[in-house]
Design a protein around this motif. Structure first.
Motif, PDB file in Angstrom:
ATOM      1  N   LEU A  68       0.855  -1.189   0.000  1.00  0.00           N
ATOM      2  CA  LEU A  68       0.000   0.000   0.000  1.00  0.00           C
ATOM      3  C   LEU A  68       0.889   1.237   0.000  1.00  0.00           C
ATOM      4  O   LEU A  68       1.785   1.364   0.839  1.00  0.00           O
ATOM      5  N   ASP A 110       0.996   5.504  -0.063  1.00  0.00           N
ATOM      6  CA  ASP A 110       0.544   6.886  -0.185  1.00  0.00           C
ATOM      7  C   ASP A 110       1.192   7.434  -1.455  1.00  0.00           C
ATOM      8  O   ASP A 110       2.143   6.850  -1.985  1.00  0.00           O
ATOM      9  N   VAL A 129      -3.114   4.525  -2.129  1.00  0.00           N
ATOM     10  CA  VAL A 129      -4.136   4.977  -1.187  1.00  0.00           C
ATOM     11  C   VAL A 129      -3.835   6.434  -0.867  1.00  0.00           C
ATOM     12  O   VAL A 129      -2.906   6.739  -0.118  1.00  0.00           O
ATOM     13  N   THR A 130      -4.606   7.339  -1.447  1.00  0.00           N
ATOM     14  CA  THR A 130      -4.255   8.757  -1.384  1.00  0.00           C
ATOM     15  C   THR A 130      -5.435   9.633  -0.998  1.00  0.00           C
ATOM     16  O   THR A 130      -6.584   9.337  -1.356  1.00  0.00           O
ATOM     17  N   LEU A 176      -7.152   3.843  -4.550  1.00  0.00           N
ATOM     18  CA  LEU A 176      -8.122   4.268  -3.552  1.00  0.00           C
ATOM     19  C   LEU A 176      -7.867   5.737  -3.274  1.00  0.00           C
ATOM     20  O   LEU A 176      -7.049   6.103  -2.430  1.00  0.00           O
ATOM     21  N   SER A 190     -10.587   9.075   1.615  1.00  0.00           N
ATOM     22  CA  SER A 190      -9.384   8.309   1.981  1.00  0.00           C
ATOM     23  C   SER A 190      -8.366   9.246   2.635  1.00  0.00           C
ATOM     24  O   SER A 190      -7.305   9.533   2.076  1.00  0.00           O
ATOM     25  N   LYS A 213      -8.553   6.080   5.435  1.00  0.00           N
ATOM     26  CA  LYS A 213      -7.744   5.148   4.635  1.00  0.00           C
ATOM     27  C   LYS A 213      -7.915   3.715   5.142  1.00  0.00           C
ATOM     28  O   LYS A 213      -7.956   2.772   4.343  1.00  0.00           O
ATOM     29  N   ARG A 253     -11.281   2.553   3.779  1.00  0.00           N
ATOM     30  CA  ARG A 253     -11.277   2.272   2.340  1.00  0.00           C
ATOM     31  C   ARG A 253     -10.534   0.973   2.027  1.00  0.00           C
ATOM     32  O   ARG A 253     -10.964   0.197   1.164  1.00  0.00           O
ATOM     33  N   VAL A 254      -9.408   0.742   2.697  1.00  0.00           N
ATOM     34  CA  VAL A 254      -8.678  -0.509   2.461  1.00  0.00           C
ATOM     35  C   VAL A 254      -9.479  -1.695   2.984  1.00  0.00           C
ATOM     36  O   VAL A 254      -9.520  -2.753   2.342  1.00  0.00           O
ATOM     37  N   TRP A 300     -11.955  -2.449   0.378  1.00  0.00           N
ATOM     38  CA  TRP A 300     -11.273  -3.048  -0.764  1.00  0.00           C
ATOM     39  C   TRP A 300     -11.000  -4.529  -0.506  1.00  0.00           C
ATOM     40  O   TRP A 300     -11.216  -5.372  -1.383  1.00  0.00           O
ATOM     41  N   ASP A 330      -1.117   9.547   8.176  1.00  0.00           N
ATOM     42  CA  ASP A 330      -1.336   8.141   7.841  1.00  0.00           C
ATOM     43  C   ASP A 330      -1.013   7.192   8.991  1.00  0.00           C
ATOM     44  O   ASP A 330      -1.001   5.961   8.790  1.00  0.00           O
TER      45      ASP A 330
END
Length: 225
Positions: A8, A10, A113-114, A134, A156, A161, A164-165, A168, A190
């Motif tokens: 993953l 950023d 993932v941003t 994402l 996200s 985040k 969202r993960v 997913w 994060d």
């Protein structure tokens, strides 16, 4: 049996040495789509809020998408292509591409993932060869099919985040304890998802994240040193 491995990432200041959303805003300012003085004042203020963790993503997205909502789809998509050529391709460095490709070559699933919106980041993800993105999803008007300025679903950003993960993974019939996750990030924003991942790698970390990484013994990666 080994667990499926997921890398993953950023994006801003992690895989690229700039903030793509901020740079896009500056680009639209240069196009004359916004009032330069007022836009820069607000853009700088929002960026400071992001840096200190106080940003309201809903307020920011309304601001950040105002120009493309006003210009419409055709002009905005054409301008985005120019932005990729003029700005983003220079910001995508070989060492970042190599890192992504290393994970892909190992068979890892790679996911960006941003907290930056999908309009700005989809072509950047494509340039990295990453399908799974994402990003902040933008709501569309059912008639025009263009953006409304609102966020679709969970943004996200920070704890979002993790959400969202999680979503997913669920879409693939998986849970956090059924995969091995590595998360790369530069930002203390994060920390929720870094703490949730099996491996956290502080990448070009800001001062707050560097302090946490040093205290916890996390790897620190200076990708652009």
């Amino acid at each position: 049996m080994s667990l499926p491995r997921i890398a993953l990432f950023d994006l801003d200041h992690t895989l690229i040495p700039i903030d793509s959303d901020f740079a896009w805003g500056e680009f639209t300012m240069d196009l004359g789509w916004v009032d330069a003085v007022e836009f820069k004042r607000q853009n700088d203020a929002f960026y400071a809020q992001y840096a200190d963790g106080s940003l309201d993503p809903h307020v920011y997205v309304r601001f950040a998408t105002e120009a493309i909502r006003r210009q419409g789809a055709s002009k905005s998509i054409a301008a985005r292509a120019d932005f990729m050529s003029a700005v983003m391709h220079k910001a995508i460095r070989p060492q970042a591409l190599d890192l992504v490709r290393k994970h892909q070559a190992q068979g890892d699933a790679v996911v960006l993932v941003t907290a930056t919106n999908e309009f700005v980041t989809r072509p950047i993800a494509d340039a990295f060869g990453v399908q799974e993105l994402l990003a902040v999803e933008l709501a569309r008007d059912p008639e025009t099919q263009w953006y409304t300025g609102e966020i679709q679903g969970t943004p996200s950003f920070r704890e979002g985040k993790v959400t969202r993960v999680t979503q997913w993974l669920q879409q693939r019939g998986l849970a956090w304890d059924q995969v091995h996750t590595t998360f790369y990030s530069d930002s203390h924003n994060d920390l929720p998802i870094m703490e949730r991942s099996n491996v956290a790698i502080a990448t070009n970390p800001d001062a707050k994240l560097r302090k946490v990484a040093e205290a916890r013994g996390w790897r620190i990666l200076e990708l652009f040193a």
